[in-house]
Every structure is written in C-alpha cells, then in structure tokens.
Design a protein around this motif. Structure first.
Motif, PDB file in Angstrom:
ATOM      1  N   PRO A  98       0.840  -1.195   0.000  1.00  0.00           N
ATOM      2  CA  PRO A  98       0.000   0.000   0.000  1.00  0.00           C
ATOM      3  C   PRO A  98       0.880   1.252   0.000  1.00  0.00           C
ATOM      4  O   PRO A  98       2.029   1.214   0.431  1.00  0.00           O
ATOM      5  N   ALA A  99       0.350   2.346  -0.478  1.00  0.00           N
ATOM      6  CA  ALA A  99       1.042   3.640  -0.425  1.00  0.00           C
ATOM      7  C   ALA A  99      -0.012   4.735  -0.441  1.00  0.00           C
ATOM      8  O   ALA A  99      -1.061   4.587  -1.062  1.00  0.00           O
ATOM      9  N   VAL A 112      -3.040   0.558  -3.730  1.00  0.00           N
ATOM     10  CA  VAL A 112      -2.517  -0.777  -3.465  1.00  0.00           C
ATOM     11  C   VAL A 112      -1.975  -1.286  -4.790  1.00  0.00           C
ATOM     12  O   VAL A 112      -2.707  -1.317  -5.786  1.00  0.00           O
ATOM     13  N   THR A 113      -0.689  -1.624  -4.803  1.00  0.00           N
ATOM     14  CA  THR A 113      -0.053  -2.047  -6.039  1.00  0.00           C
ATOM     15  C   THR A 113       0.718  -3.351  -5.847  1.00  0.00           C
ATOM     16  O   THR A 113       1.105  -3.703  -4.738  1.00  0.00           O
ATOM     17  N   GLY A 131      -1.607  -1.408 -10.041  1.00  0.00           N
ATOM     18  CA  GLY A 131      -2.633  -1.506  -9.014  1.00  0.00           C
ATOM     19  C   GLY A 131      -3.758  -0.530  -9.232  1.00  0.00           C
ATOM     20  O   GLY A 131      -4.047  -0.137 -10.363  1.00  0.00           O
ATOM     21  N   SER A 132      -4.365  -0.109  -8.117  1.00  0.00           N
ATOM     22  CA  SER A 132      -5.502   0.802  -8.211  1.00  0.00           C
ATOM     23  C   SER A 132      -5.532   1.749  -7.022  1.00  0.00           C
ATOM     24  O   SER A 132      -4.923   1.492  -5.987  1.00  0.00           O
ATOM     25  N   VAL A 133      -6.250   2.833  -7.208  1.00  0.00           N
ATOM     26  CA  VAL A 133      -6.480   3.799  -6.131  1.00  0.00           C
ATOM     27  C   VAL A 133      -7.703   3.304  -5.368  1.00  0.00           C
ATOM     28  O   VAL A 133      -8.791   3.162  -5.939  1.00  0.00           O
ATOM     29  N   VAL A 143      -3.326   2.376 -11.467  1.00  0.00           N
ATOM     30  CA  VAL A 143      -2.024   2.985 -11.197  1.00  0.00           C
ATOM     31  C   VAL A 143      -0.937   2.158 -11.872  1.00  0.00           C
ATOM     32  O   VAL A 143      -0.953   0.934 -11.799  1.00  0.00           O
ATOM     33  N   VAL A 144      -0.003   2.847 -12.518  1.00  0.00           N
ATOM     34  CA  VAL A 144       1.220   2.213 -13.017  1.00  0.00           C
ATOM     35  C   VAL A 144       2.375   3.121 -12.604  1.00  0.00           C
ATOM     36  O   VAL A 144       2.403   4.304 -12.969  1.00  0.00           O
ATOM     37  N   ARG A 145       3.293   2.571 -11.802  1.00  0.00           N
ATOM     38  CA  ARG A 145       4.472   3.335 -11.382  1.00  0.00           C
ATOM     39  C   ARG A 145       5.706   2.536 -11.789  1.00  0.00           C
ATOM     40  O   ARG A 145       5.790   1.342 -11.524  1.00  0.00           O
ATOM     41  N   ALA A 146       6.656   3.191 -12.440  1.00  0.00           N
ATOM     42  CA  ALA A 146       7.903   2.538 -12.853  1.00  0.00           C
ATOM     43  C   ALA A 146       9.078   3.307 -12.272  1.00  0.00           C
ATOM     44  O   ALA A 146       9.122   4.536 -12.351  1.00  0.00           O
ATOM     45  N   THR A 147      10.022   2.574 -11.671  1.00  0.00           N
ATOM     46  CA  THR A 147      11.222   3.173 -11.094  1.00  0.00           C
ATOM     47  C   THR A 147      12.425   2.395 -11.599  1.00  0.00           C
ATOM     48  O   THR A 147      12.423   1.173 -11.593  1.00  0.00           O
ATOM     49  N   GLU A 148      13.442   3.121 -12.026  1.00  0.00           N
ATOM     50  CA  GLU A 148      14.640   2.498 -12.586  1.00  0.00           C
ATOM     51  C   GLU A 148      15.814   2.631 -11.622  1.00  0.00           C
ATOM     52  O   GLU A 148      16.054   3.700 -11.067  1.00  0.00           O
ATOM     53  N   PHE A 149      16.515   1.517 -11.418  1.00  0.00           N
ATOM     54  CA  PHE A 149      17.704   1.499 -10.571  1.00  0.00           C
ATOM     55  C   PHE A 149      18.881   0.976 -11.378  1.00  0.00           C
ATOM     56  O   PHE A 149      18.727   0.083 -12.219  1.00  0.00           O
TER      57      PHE A 149
END
Length: 178
Positions: A98-99, A112-113, A131-133, A143-149
């Motif tokens: 969750p966030a 929740v993703t 996920g979804s709100v 919701v779609v969140r992408a983070t690059e490391f």
C-alpha cells in the motif's frame, strides 16, 4: 457435422470439421488522469545483503512534475516499515504494497499495487507497480508506477557493506477507463 473444441494444456484446440469462430478482441480506451515524473529513494538499516534479516526501511517518492486533471502539479509519499527476514532478493520479488500519495492540493490517494521486476538492459533494472487507487482522489482509477535502478547500485547487495540506500528516476501514471 459440427466442430468440437478440446481444452488441453495449451488452450483450445480445434478438432475440426468447421472453421472456429473468430474471437473478437476489444480494447477499452483509457483516460490519463495524471502523469508524474520524479524520483524514489529508499534507505535500509541494517544494509541489505543476500542474508535475510530484520530491516528498517525508510522510503520517499517525490514527483515534481505532474500533468493532468484536478489541479495536481506535484506529489509525494513516504514509507516507514520494519520487514522481518528481508534481503536484497526482496527488492526484486513480486510483492503487494500500500502507499498513500499526497498531492499539492492537500488531497491524498491511497493505492494498493503489486510490484514486478524487469531487467530492461545490462545497466538497469526497472521495478513496475500495477494496481488501483482504493481511497481518496482518483478512487477507482488504475495505477502504473515505474522506477529504474542502476544494476551497479544493486551489486552492493553482494558486498560485505551491503546496500544501505538506493534511488532512481520514477514515473507515476493514474488512468481510468472511458
């Protein structure tokens, strides 16, 4: 004589005498409610290694450039968690979390993703959250969140010092069906 369909391990199989009916594929048009660009940073204490241990995680996300509906121009969220038996492998495993994002308007969105890991190149790994709100602004939206490391940052997991901090660029997209 009519055609019969047999379901096997690989799916439907046409046995044959008559042509199978074509399946119609439809796409639902999406409306982008907001798209944000920013960064994500996480700190781990003690540092993550390949050995599972109880770890305190402090994470922040800051999105300074948001476009879309509802007067949203910036967003942020922070996370504090204690994870038992956590290791570097936990970063890359499928997981649900969750966030709550706070928008510049003072409104919040609880999301929740589910996280999946994708290595797109030899130099970076991208974590994608789908996920979804579930509450607040944009409730019901996807919701779609992408983070690059950088993989060189992740390589710290296999050193005696471990991985104590990681950060990278991130995008956050919230969409709804039309």
């Amino acid at each position: 004589m009519s055609a019969a369909l047999v379901l096997g391990c690989g799916g439907a199989v046409d046995t044959g005498d008559e042509p199978a009916a074509e399946l119609e594929q439809t796409e639902q048009p999406l409306l982008t409610l907001v798209t944000c660009v920013g960064s994500v940073s996480s700190s781990y204490s003690p540092a993550l290694t390949s050995t599972p241990q109880t770890v305190s995680i402090t994470g922040t996300a800051s999105y300074s450039l948001c476009t879309g509906t509802g007067g949203v121009t910036t967003a942020s969220n922070s996370t504090n968690a204690i994870r038992p038996a956590y290791s570097c492998l936990g970063l890359l495993e499928v997981g649900t979390s969750p966030a709550t994002v706070t928008w510049n308007t003072g409104e919040t969105s609880t999301m929740v993703t589910t996280r999946v890991s994708v290595q797109l190149s030899a130099i970076s790994t991208t974590l994608v959250h789908f996920g979804s709100v579930t509450a607040g602004k944009f409730v019901g939206a996807r919701v779609v969140r992408a983070t690059e490391f950088l993989n060189t940052d992740l390589d710290a997991c296999y050193t005696p010092e471990g991985l104590s901090q990681i950060s990278g660029p991130s995008t956050l997209n919230i969409v709804s069906l039309l």
